[in-house]
Write a protein that holds these residues in place. Structure first.
Motif, PDB file in Angstrom:
ATOM      1  N   GLN A 184       0.886  -1.221  -0.025  1.00  0.00           N
ATOM      2  CA  GLN A 184       0.216   0.002   0.102  1.00  0.00           C
ATOM      3  C   GLN A 184       0.973   1.159  -0.041  1.00  0.00           C
ATOM      4  OE1 GLN A 184       0.064  -2.246   2.553  1.00  0.00           O
ATOM      5  NE2 GLN A 184       0.131  -1.284   4.730  1.00  0.00           N
ATOM      6  N   ASP A 185       1.944   1.153   0.168  1.00  0.00           N
ATOM      7  CA  ASP A 185       3.044   2.430   0.199  1.00  0.00           C
ATOM      8  C   ASP A 185       4.037   2.368  -1.052  1.00  0.00           C
ATOM      9  OD1 ASP A 185       1.892   2.906   2.720  1.00  0.00           O
ATOM     10  OD2 ASP A 185       3.737   1.841   3.746  1.00  0.00           O
ATOM     11  N   ARG A 186       3.789   1.447  -1.752  1.00  0.00           N
ATOM     12  CA  ARG A 186       4.848   1.602  -2.989  1.00  0.00           C
ATOM     13  C   ARG A 186       4.429   2.637  -4.063  1.00  0.00           C
ATOM     14  NH1 ARG A 186       6.558  -4.501  -3.073  1.00  0.00           N
ATOM     15  NH2 ARG A 186       5.002  -4.997  -4.680  1.00  0.00           N
ATOM     16  N   VAL A 187       3.257   3.135  -4.171  1.00  0.00           N
ATOM     17  CA  VAL A 187       2.966   4.008  -4.847  1.00  0.00           C
ATOM     18  C   VAL A 187       2.618   5.651  -4.353  1.00  0.00           C
ATOM     19  CG1 VAL A 187       1.299   4.979  -6.709  1.00  0.00           C
ATOM     20  CG2 VAL A 187       1.940   2.653  -6.631  1.00  0.00           C
ATOM     21  N   GLY A 188       3.470   6.543  -4.517  1.00  0.00           N
ATOM     22  CA  GLY A 188       3.421   7.541  -3.732  1.00  0.00           C
ATOM     23  C   GLY A 188       4.290   8.741  -4.481  1.00  0.00           C
ATOM     24  N   ASN A 189       4.382   9.792  -3.819  1.00  0.00           N
ATOM     25  CA  ASN A 189       5.397  11.025  -4.366  1.00  0.00           C
ATOM     26  C   ASN A 189       6.384  11.160  -3.780  1.00  0.00           C
ATOM     27  OD1 ASN A 189       3.120  11.960  -5.809  1.00  0.00           O
ATOM     28  ND2 ASN A 189       2.260  13.205  -4.136  1.00  0.00           N
ATOM     29  N   PHE A 190       7.368   9.974  -4.678  1.00  0.00           N
ATOM     30  CA  PHE A 190       8.910   9.867  -4.121  1.00  0.00           C
ATOM     31  C   PHE A 190       9.512   9.311  -5.368  1.00  0.00           C
ATOM     32  CE2 PHE A 190       6.391   6.404  -2.603  1.00  0.00           C
ATOM     33  CZ  PHE A 190       7.210   5.242  -2.976  1.00  0.00           C
ATOM     34  N   TRP A 191      10.817   9.453  -5.350  1.00  0.00           N
ATOM     35  CA  TRP A 191      11.654   9.175  -6.355  1.00  0.00           C
ATOM     36  C   TRP A 191      12.318   7.727  -5.986  1.00  0.00           C
ATOM     37  CZ3 TRP A 191      12.269  10.852 -11.054  1.00  0.00           C
ATOM     38  CH2 TRP A 191      11.934  12.258 -11.371  1.00  0.00           C
ATOM     39  N   VAL A 192      12.492   6.662  -6.866  1.00  0.00           N
ATOM     40  CA  VAL A 192      13.121   5.432  -6.823  1.00  0.00           C
ATOM     41  C   VAL A 192      14.183   5.365  -7.796  1.00  0.00           C
ATOM     42  CG1 VAL A 192      12.849   2.764  -6.550  1.00  0.00           C
ATOM     43  CG2 VAL A 192      10.706   4.438  -6.054  1.00  0.00           C
ATOM     44  N   VAL A 193      15.206   4.916  -7.516  1.00  0.00           N
ATOM     45  CA  VAL A 193      16.676   4.812  -8.250  1.00  0.00           C
ATOM     46  C   VAL A 193      16.935   3.510  -8.561  1.00  0.00           C
ATOM     47  CG1 VAL A 193      19.087   5.504  -8.678  1.00  0.00           C
ATOM     48  CG2 VAL A 193      17.484   6.914  -7.151  1.00  0.00           C
ATOM     49  N   ASP A 194      17.095   3.130  -9.813  1.00  0.00           N
ATOM     50  CA  ASP A 194      17.341   1.999 -10.334  1.00  0.00           C
ATOM     51  C   ASP A 194      18.963   1.650 -10.327  1.00  0.00           C
ATOM     52  OD1 ASP A 194      18.012  -0.550 -11.403  1.00  0.00           O
ATOM     53  OD2 ASP A 194      16.625  -0.453 -13.355  1.00  0.00           O
ATOM     54  N   PRO A 195      19.609   1.238  -9.458  1.00  0.00           N
ATOM     55  CA  PRO A 195      21.179   1.152  -9.470  1.00  0.00           C
ATOM     56  C   PRO A 195      21.592   0.337 -10.570  1.00  0.00           C
ATOM     57  CG  PRO A 195      20.481  -0.295  -7.915  1.00  0.00           C
ATOM     58  CD  PRO A 195      19.350   0.238  -8.182  1.00  0.00           C
ATOM     59  N   GLN A 196      21.082  -0.288 -11.271  1.00  0.00           N
ATOM     60  CA  GLN A 196      21.314  -1.066 -12.545  1.00  0.00           C
ATOM     61  C   GLN A 196      21.739  -0.331 -13.719  1.00  0.00           C
ATOM     62  OE1 GLN A 196      19.527  -4.985 -13.364  1.00  0.00           O
ATOM     63  NE2 GLN A 196      19.118  -4.281 -15.569  1.00  0.00           N
ATOM     64  N   THR A 197      20.945   0.871 -13.995  1.00  0.00           N
ATOM     65  CA  THR A 197      20.751   1.594 -14.958  1.00  0.00           C
ATOM     66  C   THR A 197      21.231   3.273 -14.531  1.00  0.00           C
ATOM     67  OG1 THR A 197      18.643   2.182 -14.818  1.00  0.00           O
ATOM     68  CG2 THR A 197      19.454   0.364 -16.230  1.00  0.00           C
ATOM     69  N   GLY A 198      21.056   3.581 -13.249  1.00  0.00           N
ATOM     70  CA  GLY A 198      20.900   4.994 -12.886  1.00  0.00           C
ATOM     71  C   GLY A 198      19.856   5.786 -13.083  1.00  0.00           C
ATOM     72  N   TRP A 199      18.729   5.125 -13.753  1.00  0.00           N
ATOM     73  CA  TRP A 199      17.694   5.851 -14.187  1.00  0.00           C
ATOM     74  C   TRP A 199      16.628   5.958 -12.508  1.00  0.00           C
ATOM     75  CZ3 TRP A 199      15.845   8.698 -17.891  1.00  0.00           C
ATOM     76  CH2 TRP A 199      16.492   8.435 -19.133  1.00  0.00           C
ATOM     77  N   ALA A 200      16.150   7.177 -12.583  1.00  0.00           N
ATOM     78  CA  ALA A 200      15.182   7.286 -11.235  1.00  0.00           C
ATOM     79  C   ALA A 200      14.000   7.453 -11.792  1.00  0.00           C
ATOM     80  CB  ALA A 200      15.740   8.727 -10.352  1.00  0.00           C
TER      81      ALA A 200
END
Length: 504
Positions: A184-200
């Motif tokens: 229930q907390d995984r969608v919201g107003n925040f950034w998530v960074v993928d260390p595999q590619t560097g994309w956020a």
């Protein structure tokens, strides 16, 4: 980063000679070193790979921790920004200014020296759409600007007013941290960074005209011991996708990077986080973050009335001394508490309604002796319309006051975001063929309303028994207001508007 014209990151000369690597140079941003954070631990900022040499020289502060507003409102504040005047998806002119100078359009940094006020209005500032020096806090509430790029179609016409970014719910985190969050907390107003590619990834859909919270708040340079000319730059690359199957598929297929399965799962969860309310019909059920709701009514203006299909908490109607109304009652407070603990992705959609409802106090008490000694049987004295008995009330009966008949929750910009119990008038309005409650049996999950019948008991919709779904009053039982019972909260939600059907 360059020191005396030499990149801080140095590729292996043999790899360069063999064509397997390139030496980073300032003039070619395609050779710059991608930001790749560590894939473990609970912090975002330490770099790995070739970029690890930056750890000692360029320290990043990621995210933007919400601050308390200075106006005494008790609300959280967020940075102001000036919306770009360029709305063409295939045009890269930006709102970059000051230290955030546009590179994409001109191929070199914008020259601010020719502008008297230090803004990016120089000859080389071809990618800048509005004035400003780019410093933190330059734009404030009420600030306005006009385009410096001429007339349409190159730029949007008119004047823009500064707006605030959304406020982050949680700090910037790694995908592994996101994956460990409760669903229930995984969608919201925040950034998530993928260390595999560097994309956020922004972990939410954006409303039209919204801007994300900061991914990077500031970069602090540690340059002690360095001598000579120093250059440090960050190139931000954005990819924005409309919420359609085709556009999302193109995002993954059009990349020459191998995006992780978790990143794709995050995007899928964001896309399925909220329904398209405007496409629903009264009575239709749907789920939001693990809770099922019933769609009740289109309130107009992109606003929709919904209600939980299962009890969300148990409460007394009122045990607060000195309170003779639903407003400020035990139930009213518990409804607000339930709303305040909802997942943020839903709370942001909740529309404010009136702070105090009408028709929820002594002005709607019924003086008639409508009661029976058997709560399974609804007394025929209750004024009704048609059959089955006590399904639709005759609110034109003079026993019903205007306050009761006019008690409808409505969007109020000066009101408050909260959940609430339905009123008798609302429930009566929502009942009947083609409505949210087409039959008496369909009203089994309603329970107590916010409308009082008398001093000690509210109007109730029977949830069990032979007359399930019927209006009743239990005034043969004293102090029913203090009885603890299950409750089904209602909300007015704003639809996602063009975020779901965007043509950009």
């Amino acid at each position: 980063m360059e020191i005396n014209g030499e990149s801080l990151v140095q590729a292996d000369p043999q790899e360069v000679a063999e064509g397997n690597a390139v030496q980073p140079i300032k003039e070619d941003t395609g050779t710059w070193t991608p930001w790749t954070p560590e894939a473990s631990g609970n912090t975002v900022g330490q770099r790995v790979g070739p970029g690890a040499v930056f750890n000692a020289r360029a320290r990043w502060t990621v995210g933007w921790q919400p601050r308390a507003a200075t106006d005494g409102s008790g609300q959280l504040n967020a940075p102001y920004f000036m919306p770009t005047f360029n709305r063409a998806r295939d045009n890269h002119k930006t709102a970059a200014a000051g230290d955030g100078r546009d590179w994409t359009q001109s191929g070199e940094e914008a020259d601010t020296s020719v502008s008297a006020n230090g803004t990016n209005a120089g000859a080389d500032a071809t990618g800048v759409t509005h004035p400003g020096n780019g410093t933190d806090g330059y734009w404030t509430n009420g600030s306005t600007a006009t385009s410096i790029l001429g007339t349409p179609p190159d730029t949007e016409d008119g004047t823009h007013t500064a707006r605030q970014t959304v406020i982050q719910d949680q700090p910037v985190m790694l995908l592994s941290q996101w994956n460990a969050l409760p669903v229930q907390d995984r969608v919201g107003n925040f950034w998530v960074v993928d260390p595999q590619t560097g994309w956020a990834y922004w972990a939410n859909l954006l409303f039209p005209e919204e801007a994300t919270a900061f991914l990077l708040d500031q970069a602090t340079l540690a340059i002690g011991g360095l001598r000579g000319d120093l250059y440090y730059g960050i190139k931000a690359v954005a990819n924005m996708v409309a919420n359609t199957d085709g556009d999302v598929a193109a995002l993954w297929e059009g990349s020459n990077e191998e995006h992780s399965a978790l990143a794709k799962q995050l995007v899928d969860e964001v896309r399925s986080g909220m329904p398209i309310l405007g496409e629903m019909t009264p009575g239709q059920t749907f789920s939001m973050r693990g809770t099922q709701y019933r769609y009740l009514e289109n309130k107009g203006g992109g606003n929709h009335l919904v209600m939980a299909t299962a009890p969300q908490f148990n409460s007394a109607w009122n045990t607060n001394a000195g309170v003779d109304s639903y407003n400020g009652s035990t139930l009213d407070n518990n409804m607000k508490n339930w709303h305040n603990n909802m997942p943020s992705v839903i709370r942001r959609q909740v529309q404010p309604v009136q702070k105090e409802f009408v028709g929820v106090g002594p002005d709607v008490h019924i003086s008639a002796n409508w009661f029976t000694n058997n709560s399974e049987v609804v007394n025929g004295a209750i004024p009704i319309i048609g059959t089955p008995r006590a399904f639709i009330l005759n609110l034109e009966n003079p026993a019903f006051t205007a306050a009761l008949k006019n008690d409808f929750a409505a969007v109020d910009p000066n009101g408050e975001k909260k959940a609430f119990a339905l009123s008798v008038a609302e429930l009566n309005h929502l009942s009947g063929p083609g409505k949210a409650f087409p039959t008496m049996a369909s009203r089994a999950n309603v329970g107590f309303t916010r409308t009082p019948f008398g001093e000690w008991h509210p109007w109730i919709v029977m949830t069990v028994g032979a007359v399930t779904g019927s209006f009743t009053v239990l005034n043969h039982v004293s102090a029913i207001n203090t009885a603890v019972a299950p409750y089904w909260p209602a909300l007015i939600l704003r639809d996602q508007d063009g975020a779901w059907t965007s043509n950009i």
